[in-house]
Design a protein around this motif. Structure first.
Motif, short mmCIF file in Angstrom:
data_model
loop_
_atom_site.label_atom_id
_atom_site.label_comp_id
_atom_site.label_asym_id
_atom_site.label_seq_id
_atom_site.Cartn_x
_atom_site.Cartn_y
_atom_site.Cartn_z
N ALA A 144 -7.22 18.16 33.36
CA ALA A 144 -7.55 18.12 32.06
C ALA A 144 -8.95 18.35 32.21
O ALA A 144 -9.36 19.24 31.37
CB ALA A 144 -7.05 17.00 30.87
N ALA A 145 -9.37 17.70 32.76
CA ALA A 145 -10.53 17.47 33.07
C ALA A 145 -11.69 18.07 33.74
O ALA A 145 -12.55 19.26 33.22
CB ALA A 145 -12.17 16.12 33.30
N ASN A 146 -11.08 19.20 34.91
CA ASN A 146 -11.25 19.51 36.05
C ASN A 146 -10.87 20.08 36.48
O ASN A 146 -9.53 20.47 37.32
CB ASN A 146 -12.08 18.51 37.35
N GLN A 147 -9.80 21.60 35.48
CA GLN A 147 -9.38 23.23 35.48
C GLN A 147 -8.98 23.45 36.75
O GLN A 147 -7.50 23.74 37.09
CB GLN A 147 -9.37 23.35 34.10
N ALA A 148 -10.71 23.59 37.82
CA ALA A 148 -9.95 23.80 38.76
C ALA A 148 -9.64 23.15 40.18
O ALA A 148 -8.93 24.08 40.97
CB ALA A 148 -11.05 25.32 39.20
N SER A 154 -10.54 17.14 45.06
CA SER A 154 -9.95 16.90 43.65
C SER A 154 -8.53 17.65 42.90
O SER A 154 -8.59 19.05 43.28
CB SER A 154 -10.88 16.75 42.53
N LYS A 155 -7.48 17.27 42.79
CA LYS A 155 -6.41 18.29 42.11
C LYS A 155 -6.69 19.07 40.65
O LYS A 155 -7.50 17.82 40.19
CB LYS A 155 -5.43 17.41 41.63
N PRO A 156 -6.56 19.49 40.16
CA PRO A 156 -6.60 20.06 38.94
C PRO A 156 -5.85 19.01 37.89
O PRO A 156 -4.96 18.80 38.15
CB PRO A 156 -5.79 21.21 39.00
#
Length: 103
Positions: free
Chosen positions: A52-56, A48-50
């Motif tokens: 808003a939900a998944n910062q890293a 997964s790309k960074p």
């Protein structure tokens, strides 16, 4: 639409595939595609790309859908088939191995 034999919240056992003999709780059922998502079963890795939900971002592991024909309902610690019986004016699921009503 047909009645579901496997429902959300049921405990099921995988009878074939890479996760054979593992048990887990059904998280969701897709009746249209005849698939279910089972907790801890059929894990896949997703990149997964960074956002808003998944910062890293990075690699995440999640459960993928498994076909309903590959799972069996677990009743009293044993995998069993499911049938239906009309009790009074209600249609209830019945464990084929014991004949007891499930819900």
């Amino acid at each position: 639409m047909s009645t579901m034999k496997i429902k959300k919240g049921d405990t099921v056992k995988v009878i074939t595939g890479k996760d054979k003999d593992k048990e887990g709780k059904v998280l969701s059922v897709d009746l249209k595609n005849n698939k279910a998502i089972v907790e801890g079963i059929n894990k896949v890795t997703k990149h997964s790309k960074p956002s808003a939900a998944n910062q890293a971002g990075g690699i995440i592991e999640k459960e993928a859908p498994i076909d309903l024909s590959n799972v069996m309902y677990v009743h009293k610690g044993k995998a069993t088939r499911i049938g239906f019986k009309v009790e009074g004016d209600k249609k209830v699921r019945v464990a084929k191995s014991t004949g007891e009503a499930i819900d």
